[in-house]
Design a protein around this motif. Structure first.
Motif, PDB file in Angstrom:
ATOM      1  N   ARG A  47       4.609   8.951   6.007  1.00  0.00           N
ATOM      2  CA  ARG A  47       3.846   8.083   5.099  1.00  0.00           C
ATOM      3  C   ARG A  47       3.149   6.973   5.856  1.00  0.00           C
ATOM      4  N   VAL A  48       3.856   6.293   6.759  1.00  0.00           N
ATOM      5  CA  VAL A  48       3.228   5.179   7.476  1.00  0.00           C
ATOM      6  C   VAL A  48       2.160   5.675   8.448  1.00  0.00           C
ATOM      7  N   ILE A  49       2.346   6.867   9.002  1.00  0.00           N
ATOM      8  CA  ILE A  49       1.313   7.415   9.885  1.00  0.00           C
ATOM      9  C   ILE A  49       0.039   7.683   9.092  1.00  0.00           C
ATOM     10  N   ALA A  50       0.180   8.366   7.944  1.00  0.00           N
ATOM     11  CA  ALA A  50      -0.995   8.673   7.116  1.00  0.00           C
ATOM     12  C   ALA A  50      -1.663   7.399   6.631  1.00  0.00           C
ATOM     13  N   GLY A  51      -0.863   6.414   6.215  1.00  0.00           N
ATOM     14  CA  GLY A  51      -1.449   5.148   5.760  1.00  0.00           C
ATOM     15  C   GLY A  51      -2.150   4.407   6.878  1.00  0.00           C
ATOM     16  N   SER A  52      -1.573   4.434   8.077  1.00  0.00           N
ATOM     17  CA  SER A  52      -2.201   3.767   9.229  1.00  0.00           C
ATOM     18  C   SER A  52      -3.556   4.392   9.549  1.00  0.00           C
ATOM     19  N   VAL A  53      -3.616   5.712   9.517  1.00  0.00           N
ATOM     20  CA  VAL A  53      -4.876   6.402   9.824  1.00  0.00           C
ATOM     21  C   VAL A  53      -5.957   5.997   8.831  1.00  0.00           C
ATOM     22  N   VAL A  54      -5.612   5.973   7.546  1.00  0.00           N
ATOM     23  CA  VAL A  54      -6.593   5.610   6.517  1.00  0.00           C
ATOM     24  C   VAL A  54      -7.100   4.188   6.733  1.00  0.00           C
ATOM     25  N   LEU A  55      -6.190   3.245   6.965  1.00  0.00           N
ATOM     26  CA  LEU A  55      -6.603   1.855   7.128  1.00  0.00           C
ATOM     27  C   LEU A  55      -7.377   1.630   8.421  1.00  0.00           C
ATOM     28  N   THR A 189      -7.061  -5.891   4.989  1.00  0.00           N
ATOM     29  CA  THR A 189      -7.048  -4.538   5.549  1.00  0.00           C
ATOM     30  C   THR A 189      -6.468  -4.536   6.954  1.00  0.00           C
ATOM     31  N   ALA A 190      -6.900  -5.473   7.776  1.00  0.00           N
ATOM     32  CA  ALA A 190      -6.399  -5.564   9.148  1.00  0.00           C
ATOM     33  C   ALA A 190      -4.922  -5.902   9.168  1.00  0.00           C
ATOM     34  N   LEU A 191      -4.503  -6.812   8.279  1.00  0.00           N
ATOM     35  CA  LEU A 191      -3.100  -7.186   8.224  1.00  0.00           C
ATOM     36  C   LEU A 191      -2.241  -5.997   7.812  1.00  0.00           C
ATOM     37  N   SER A 192      -2.651  -5.280   6.778  1.00  0.00           N
ATOM     38  CA  SER A 192      -1.880  -4.124   6.332  1.00  0.00           C
ATOM     39  C   SER A 192      -1.823  -3.039   7.397  1.00  0.00           C
ATOM     40  N   ALA A 193      -2.914  -2.846   8.119  1.00  0.00           N
ATOM     41  CA  ALA A 193      -2.914  -1.864   9.205  1.00  0.00           C
ATOM     42  C   ALA A 193      -1.907  -2.244  10.276  1.00  0.00           C
ATOM     43  N   SER A 194      -1.816  -3.535  10.597  1.00  0.00           N
ATOM     44  CA  SER A 194      -0.857  -3.977  11.615  1.00  0.00           C
ATOM     45  C   SER A 194       0.574  -3.766  11.136  1.00  0.00           C
ATOM     46  N   LEU A 195       0.830  -4.000   9.844  1.00  0.00           N
ATOM     47  CA  LEU A 195       2.171  -3.783   9.303  1.00  0.00           C
ATOM     48  C   LEU A 195       2.567  -2.320   9.407  1.00  0.00           C
ATOM     49  N   GLY A 238      -2.872   3.520   1.558  1.00  0.00           N
ATOM     50  CA  GLY A 238      -4.231   3.336   2.046  1.00  0.00           C
ATOM     51  C   GLY A 238      -5.178   2.919   0.939  1.00  0.00           C
ATOM     52  N   LEU A 239      -5.576   3.885   0.102  1.00  0.00           N
ATOM     53  CA  LEU A 239      -6.517   3.606  -0.982  1.00  0.00           C
ATOM     54  C   LEU A 239      -5.977   2.551  -1.937  1.00  0.00           C
ATOM     55  N   ALA A 240      -4.674   2.630  -2.245  1.00  0.00           N
ATOM     56  CA  ALA A 240      -4.101   1.676  -3.197  1.00  0.00           C
ATOM     57  C   ALA A 240      -4.243   0.248  -2.702  1.00  0.00           C
ATOM     58  N   PHE A 241      -4.095   0.057  -1.392  1.00  0.00           N
ATOM     59  CA  PHE A 241      -4.240  -1.305  -0.870  1.00  0.00           C
ATOM     60  C   PHE A 241      -5.662  -1.824  -1.092  1.00  0.00           C
ATOM     61  N   VAL A 242      -6.648  -0.983  -0.836  1.00  0.00           N
ATOM     62  CA  VAL A 242      -8.039  -1.400  -1.009  1.00  0.00           C
ATOM     63  C   VAL A 242      -8.296  -1.778  -2.466  1.00  0.00           C
ATOM     64  N   LEU A 243      -7.781  -0.973  -3.390  1.00  0.00           N
ATOM     65  CA  LEU A 243      -7.963  -1.265  -4.814  1.00  0.00           C
ATOM     66  C   LEU A 243      -7.232  -2.551  -5.208  1.00  0.00           C
ATOM     67  N   SER A 244      -6.023  -2.724  -4.662  1.00  0.00           N
ATOM     68  CA  SER A 244      -5.259  -3.938  -4.970  1.00  0.00           C
ATOM     69  C   SER A 244      -5.981  -5.181  -4.477  1.00  0.00           C
TER      70      SER A 244
END
Length: 318
Positions: A47-55, A189-195, A238-244
């Motif tokens: 999950r974190v790998i897929a989310g990192s790639v999207v962000l 976006t940058a912060l979430s990617a770092s997390l 990924g997408l959910a963060f952008v919408l949030s």
């Protein structure tokens, strides 16, 4: 420019909020499917790998960079653990024992956990009579969800305790972020990617040690599990963060947090319709009591203030 709560019409933010609730509410279904073939630690890692790639793709498109401040990376490392790696793993272990819809109900207690942690540990909030009342109502709802009058110390109790602990870690992460990162000028976006990158490193190290096995090859998994991992990362992280982030800018963080009230509804519906899970009467009832406690503690049920009645002035005479 940030839009104020009153300036944004309902049609501008409500569809986004419903989409967010659907994505996050359905994530418990994807977890339930994923743990059929993947150890929870490897499910969280995927999950974190897929989310990192999207962000990271979003950052590349927006031409933004990752944080450069070492202190910010240190806080990202902590948040990656308590806000992503640990709770997502706990939900995975929990859903090996209980239905996904019940895990979704337990996720709803997060705002109740945030308040005492923010007050007692991080000192970013203060108690009031209304907030204490909300906590008491929410705690009573938690006991109802558990079915405390006849619960057995078996797999069901263990699974619920794991999901409740996951919500506690969410509750710890939120005030931590407010205390140490809220003032940064870095984009969300940058912060979430770092997390997520930090969480990826953590899980990549811990997962093989704890599970004592190498990660399974993607082609050895069923298509349902692969799609569940992709959905958890690409959509839920990924997408959910952008919408949030869009909704926070439109209506503010407090009002956008109302998505918490909608998520359990989606987790229950998809759990029953898709996974054919069973639910007892006291679980959704307890969930509603928990959400009532959340609403009270956040001041969402205050009676409307009456406008003062101004006596009409007598017409002037000449």
């Amino acid at each position: 420019m940030t839009t104020t709560d009153t300036a944004a019409p309902v049609r501008a933010w409500l569809p986004t909020m419903l989409t967010l609730a659907a994505i996050w509410g359905c994530s418990f279904l994807f977890i339930s499917v994923g743990v059929r073939e993947l150890p929870p630690l490897y499910l969280a890692l995927g999950r974190v790998i897929a989310g990192s790639v999207v962000l990271l793709v979003i950052l590349a498109v927006k031409r933004e960079s990752l944080p450069r401040d070492p202190r910010l990376w240190l806080h990202s490392f902590v948040l990656g653990a308590i806000g992503s790696a640990i709770p997502w793993t706990l939900f995975g272990y929990g859903e090996q024992r209980i239905p996904s819809l019940l895990a979704g109900i337990w996720n709803g207690i997060t705002p109740l956990v945030v308040l005492p942690i923010a007050v007692l540990i991080f000192r970013t909030e203060t108690f009031s009579l209304q907030r204490v009342l909300g906590l008491i109502i929410g705690f009573a709802g938690m006991l109802v969800v558990l079915g405390a009058w006849h619960v057995d110390a078996g797999a069901d109790l263990t699974g619920q305790a794991l999901c409740m602990l996951a919500a506690v870690f969410y509750g710890l992460a939120i005030p931590y972020q407010k205390r140490f990162i809220a003032g940064t000028t870095l984009s969300g976006t940058a912060l979430s990617a770092s997390l997520l990158l930090c969480a990826t490193v953590q899980l990549a190290i811990v997962a093989p040690i704890v599970t004592r096995q190498a990660p399974p090859a993607p082609w050895s998994l069923s298509i349902e599990v692969v799609l569940s991992v992709v959905a958890l990362g690409a959509l839920g992280s990924g997408l959910a963060f952008v919408l949030s982030l869009r909704n926070i800018r439109l209506i503010g963080a407090s009002r956008s947090s109302m998505v918490t009230y909608l998520m359990p509804v989606f987790s229950i519906v998809v759990g029953v319709l898709v996974l054919h899970e069973h639910i007892t009467w006291y679980q959704p009832v307890g969930g509603l009591v928990v959400l009532l406690g959340v609403a009270v503690s956040q001041g969402l049920l205050r009676p409307p203030r009456r406008k003062p009645i101004v006596a009409a002035e007598a017409p002037a005479t000449t």
